[in-house]
Write a protein that holds these residues in place. Structure first.
Motif, short mmCIF file in Angstrom:
data_model
loop_
_atom_site.label_atom_id
_atom_site.label_comp_id
_atom_site.label_asym_id
_atom_site.label_seq_id
_atom_site.Cartn_x
_atom_site.Cartn_y
_atom_site.Cartn_z
N PHE A 74 0.83 -1.21 0.00
CA PHE A 74 0.00 0.00 0.00
C PHE A 74 0.87 1.26 0.00
N LEU A 75 1.96 1.24 0.74
CA LEU A 75 2.85 2.39 0.79
C LEU A 75 3.46 2.67 -0.59
N ILE A 76 3.89 1.60 -1.26
CA ILE A 76 4.56 1.77 -2.56
C ILE A 76 3.57 2.14 -3.65
N GLU A 77 2.35 1.59 -3.59
CA GLU A 77 1.40 1.81 -4.68
C GLU A 77 0.51 3.03 -4.48
N PHE A 118 11.59 5.66 -7.36
CA PHE A 118 12.02 4.75 -8.42
C PHE A 118 12.47 3.41 -7.84
N TYR A 119 13.33 3.44 -6.86
CA TYR A 119 13.85 2.20 -6.30
C TYR A 119 12.77 1.42 -5.55
N SER A 120 11.80 2.11 -4.98
CA SER A 120 10.70 1.39 -4.32
C SER A 120 9.86 0.64 -5.36
N GLN A 121 9.60 1.26 -6.50
CA GLN A 121 8.84 0.58 -7.55
C GLN A 121 9.62 -0.60 -8.12
N VAL A 122 10.92 -0.43 -8.32
CA VAL A 122 11.75 -1.51 -8.83
C VAL A 122 11.74 -2.69 -7.87
N LEU A 123 11.85 -2.41 -6.57
CA LEU A 123 11.83 -3.48 -5.57
C LEU A 123 10.54 -4.28 -5.65
N LEU A 124 9.40 -3.59 -5.75
CA LEU A 124 8.12 -4.28 -5.81
C LEU A 124 8.03 -5.16 -7.05
N GLN A 125 8.42 -4.64 -8.20
CA GLN A 125 8.31 -5.40 -9.43
C GLN A 125 9.25 -6.61 -9.44
N VAL A 126 10.44 -6.45 -8.91
CA VAL A 126 11.39 -7.57 -8.88
C VAL A 126 10.86 -8.69 -7.99
N LEU A 127 10.27 -8.33 -6.86
CA LEU A 127 9.71 -9.35 -5.97
C LEU A 127 8.54 -10.08 -6.63
N ILE A 128 7.73 -9.36 -7.40
CA ILE A 128 6.63 -10.00 -8.11
C ILE A 128 7.16 -10.95 -9.18
#
Length: 696
Positions: free
Chosen positions: A224-227, A246-256
Motif C-alpha cells: 500500500f505504501l509503494i502503490e 524509483f527504487y521502491s517501484q523496482v523493488l516491488l516489481q522484482v519481488l513479483i
C-alpha cells in the motif's frame, strides 16, 4: 535541470524488448488459438459488412483487413504481423537508427491489429498497457538525431507522459484493492493466499507462502505504501524523492517477478520507471572532483538546505502516516511487527474523493512546468531557421502531449465515481472519439483476492470407454501435484491463463471452454500443442479421446514436511459434463455460443510463395519450447549488445591514428584567444623525448 536522454534511450530499448517478447510469445500460439482449427478462429472477427474501406478500418483498426490481398487468411496474416513485429522490435533493440517514431508506430499498429481479433485471449490489462506505452514510445523516439551537446526544446514533453502513465498504473492498482472491499486486503492477509492462488506461481512462491503471517501482513502494508503513497512523489520537486520512489517501484516489481509468472507485465512496468531517472543518475562519466572544487553560491546552498528539509519532512510524514494508518507495533517477545488497518472504508472513500481531483491538478501543474521549461529552452535556440523548426516541433509535441493527458484523465477518473462525473465533458468526448485506438486505458491489478478457501483448478479428463479416465496435464498450470511450478516469464501461455479464470465460475461464463473440448475431441494438433508441445506427454495424441469431461478441484501448496509434492488437492464438483462428438449437450452449447463452423474456411492456393514461407517457418519453430525461445532471443540480444559495447570503442580507437597522420593547418594563435589548442599524443611524446636528450 537534469536531462533525460539516457533514460529515454533506455525506455525505447525496453519497449522494443517487450514488443519482441510479446510478438514472439503470441506467434507460437496463433494456430491453436486463432487458426482454422483453433479454439476461437480469427476469421470470424473480420467479416465485411458493406461499409466503406476507410470507415471499416477506422471502426475496426487492424491491418489484417489487407491479408487477402497477399493471398493469406486472417490467421496467416496474424502470423506475418507477429513475425514482422518481433523482427522489427529486435532491430530497434540492436540498432539505434531504428529507434525511430515510425518503427514504434508500426509496432503499435501491429499489436493493435492483433488485439482486434484476439478476443478473450488478448483482453488482459498488460496488453492495453503495452499498446499505450508503444504509442508513447512513438512520440518519445527522436525524429532526427541532434548533436550530443544540444537538446531539442520538446524532448522531455512526451517522456513526461510515461511518468504520468506509471503514476496512473500504480496509484490505481493500490486504490482498487481498498475500494473493492476485499476482506483480505483490508485485513492485511491477502499475501497469505496470493502466492498459492495466483495464476502461475514460481517455485519461489512456495517458499514465500510459508513465511510468517506477520511478515505477510507487513508486506501488504509495504505494498500500500509503494502503490498509493509513493506515486505522489513522482512529481516531487526534489530529485532524490523521485529516485527513492524509483527504487521502491523496482523493488516491488522484482519481488513479483521472483514469485509469479506475469509474462511481460512487470518487465514493462520496470521500463516505465525509467521516466523517474535522469542523465546525471545514469551516466558514469560525471566529474565529481570538479564539482567539489567549485564553491557553491549562497542561493544554491539555501535551495539545497530547503530541499533537504523537504525531503526529511516527506520521509517523516510517510513513516508517521504508515504507523498511524496501520497500527504498526513491535512485539519484542515474539520478534515480530504487529499491524492492522485503523481506518474505515468510509474514511478511505472520503480521502479518495478529496485527493482524486487534486492529483489531476498535480499532473496538470507538472505538465505546465514541463511546457514552460520547453518554452524557455526554445528561447535559447539561435538562428531564425533553427528557431522556426524548434517552434514547429514544440507546437506539435506540446499539443499532442496535452491532448493525450486530457484523454487519460477519463480512464483515470474511474477510481472515484464522483470525480468521473465531474470531469470536463470535452475530455469525455475526446476519449470516446479515440477510445477504440486504446491510447489510454484504466488499470487496477489484483482488485480482489481469489481462492481464499483454496485455489480452484479445472482438470480435464479423457476416456475411450467412459469408465477409465485419464487426466490431461498442461505444460504450465498446476495439475500434477508432484510437478515443479514452472518459470515461463516473459512468455504468457494464454490458454493456461484463461483456464485459471474459467475455474472461478461455471463453464458457461467461459464459452471458449466448450470450443476447447470440441477441438480436443476432434484431435486438432494445434490445440493439443497449447496443452503439451511434446506429443509423448499428451495421453491422447495417437487417437483422440471418445469422451471428455472436466472436474473442479481445490489446490493448496504442500506443507514443508511433505516429500516430493508441491501441491495437495481436494475434489469439489464436476465442472463440465462428459460429452462426445455429436452429443446433444455439446451441440447445444456450441450453437448457443455461436461456435459452430457454419462457413468452413476457404482453401487458399498452396502455390502462394508467402504462405509457403510462413508454413516453413512454422514447421521450424513449432518443436521449440516457447520460454526457451524467448530467453534465447534475449540472451542473443544481450550478447550482441556486449559485442557492440566492446568492439565499438576499439574500432574507433584503431581508426584514430589514421586520422591524426593527416597534416592539418592550424591558424595562428590570437593574443585575445582564451582557448589553447590541444597537442596530439605523438607530438607531445616527441617533445618530451627531445627535452630529455637536451638534459643528458
Amino acid at each position: 535541470m537534469a536531462g533525460s536522454r539516457l533514460p529515454q534511450q533506455l525506455f525505447l530499448q525496453g519497449v522494443a524488448a517487450v514488443f519482441m517478447c510479446a510478438f514472439a510469445s503470441l506467434y507460437m500460439q496463433i494456430p491453436g488459438l486463432y487458426g482454422a482449427d483453433g479454439i476461437l478462429p480469427a476469421r470470424r472477427m473480420l467479416r465485411p459488412q458493406g461499409k466503406g474501406r476507410w470507415r471499416q478500418l477506422w471502426e475496426t483498426p487492424t491491418l489484417l483487413w489487407e491479408a487477402p490481398l497477399l493471398g493469406l487468411d486472417t490467421a496467416q496474416g496474424l502470423e506475418l504481423l507477429s513475425l514482422l513485429g518481433a523482427l522489427l522490435a529486435l532491430g530497434a533493440l540492436l540498432l539505434r537508427r531504428l529507434r525511430h517514431p515510425l518503427t514504434y508506430l508500426l509496432l503499435w499498429a501491429a499489436y493493435l491489429s492483433a488485439c482486434q481479433v484476439g478476443q478473450v485471449f488478448l483482453y488482459f490489462q498488460w496488453d492495453s498497457l503495452l499498446l499505450e506505452t508503444g504509442f508513447l514510445a512513438a512520440l518519445v523516439a527522436p525524429l532526427w538525431r541532434p548533436p550530443h551537446h544540444k537538446q531539442a526544446p520538446h524532448e522531455d514533453l512526451p517522456f513526461w507522459l510515461v511518468r504520468w502513465l506509471l503514476f496512473r498504473l500504480m496509484f490505481s492498482s493500490g486504490v482498487v484493492k481498498l475500494t473493492s472491499r476485499c476482506p483480505t486486503w483490508w485485513g492485511l492477509t491477502a499475501l497469505t493466499y496470493h502466492y498459492e492462488t495466483q495464476c502461475l506461481p514460481t517455485p519461489a512462491a512456495w517458499y514465500a507462502h510459508h513465511l510468517p503471517v506477520w511478515l505477510h501482513k507487513l508486506s501488504v502494508v509495504a505494498t500500500f505504501l509503494i502503490e498509493v503513497a509513493m506515486p505522489l512523489l513522482f512529481f516531487g520537486p526534489v530529485r532524490r524523492l523521485r529516485l527513492v520512489s524509483f527504487y521502491s517501484q523496482v523493488l516491488l516489481q522484482v519481488l513479483i517477478i521472483i514469485t509469479g509468472n506475469y509474462n511481460f507485465f512487470n518487465l514493462l512496468t520496470l521500463v516505465l520507471t525509467t521516466a523517474l531517472l535522469d542523465d546525471a543518475h545514469l551516466s558514469v562519466h560525471c566529474d565529481h572532483s570538479r564539482r567539489r572544487r567549485t564553491p557553491a553560491s549562497w542561493p544554491k546552498t539555501v535551495l539545497a538546505a530547503l530541499g533537504l528539509l523537504l525531503e526529511l519532512g516527506v520521509y517523516g510524514l510517510l513513516a508517521y502516516g504508515t504507523i498511524c494508518c496501520f497500527g504498526l507495533e513491535v512485539d519484542w517477545e515474539r520478534h515480530s511487527v504487529e499491524s492492522r488497518t485503523t481506518f474505515t472504508f468510509h474514511q478511505f472513500s472520503q480521502w479518495l474523493k478529496t485527493v482524486t481531483v487534486p492529483t489531476m491538478w498535480l499532473g496538470a501543474a507538472s505538465l505546465t512546468w514541463e511546457l514552460l521549461t520547453a518554452l524557455w529552452r526554445w528561447t535559447q535556440v539561435r538562428g531564425w531557421l533553427p528557431k522556426l523548426v524548434a517552434a514547429t516541433e514544440l507546437c506539435i509535441m506540446g499539443a499532442a502531449t496535452v491532448a493525450l493527458f486530457t484523454v487519460s484523465l477519463v480512464p483515470y477518473s474511474y477510481v472515484e465515481p464522483d470525480s468521473h462525473s465531474r470531469l470536463w465533458t470535452g475530455a469525455h468526448r475526446l476519449f470516446n472519439s479515440v477510445g477504440h485506438l486504446q491510447l489510454a486505458s484504466s488499470y487496477g491489478l489484483f482488485r480482489r483476492m481469489t481462492g481464499v478457501g483454496g485455489r480452484p483448478e479445472v482438470v480435464l479428463e479423457g476416456s475411450y470407454d467412459g469408465n477409465q479416465w485419464t487426466e490431461v496435464e498442461f505444460m504450465y498450470k498446476p495439475g500434477n501435484m508432484s510437478q515443479l511450478p514452472p518459470i515461463v516469464t516473459p512468455h504468457q501461455p494464454r490458454l493456461d491463463w484463461q483456464m485459471w479464470f474459467a475455474a472461478l465460475g461455471p463453464h458457461t461464463h467461459s464459452p471458449w471452454f466448450t470450443s476447447l473440448v470440441h477441438r480436443l475431441l476432434q484431435g486438432k494438433e494445434p490445440v493439443i500443442r497449447l496443452i503439451q508441445n511434446h506429443p509423448a506427454r499428451y495421453p491422447f495424441y495417437q487417437r483422440p479421446p471418445t469422451y471428455l469431461r472436466a472436474q473442479r478441484y481445490k489446490y493448496w501448496f504442500s506443507q514443508p514436511g511433505e516429500q516430493r509434492r508441491w501441491w495437495r488437492r481436494q475434489w469439489v464438483e464436476e465442472f463440465f459434463p462428459a460429452v462426445t462428438l455429436g452429443d446433444p449437450t455439446l451441440e447445444t452449447l456450441l450453437r448457443q455460443f455461436g461456435l459452430q463452423d457454419k462457413s468452413p474456411p476457404r482453401v487458399r492456393s498452396t502455390t502462394n510463395t508467402l504462405a509457403q514461407s510462413l508454413h516453413w517457418i512454422r514447421e521450424q519453430l513449432t518443436p521449440l519450447d516457447t520460454p526457451t525461445l524467448l530467453w534465447g532471443l534475449l540472451a542473443a540480444t544481450v550478447a550482441l549488445r556486449v559485442f557492440q559495447a566492446l568492439w565499438g570503442p576499439r574500432s574507433a580507437r584503431s581508426s584514430a591514428p589514421a586520422r591524426e597522420e593527416k597534416p592539418q593547418l592550424s591558424p595562428k594563435k590570437d593574443s585575445g584567444s582564451a582557448s589553447k589548442p590541444s597537442t596530439p599524443a605523438s607530438e607531445s611524446g616527441s617533445l618530451r623525448s627531445r627535452a630529455s636528450r637536451k638534459k643528458k
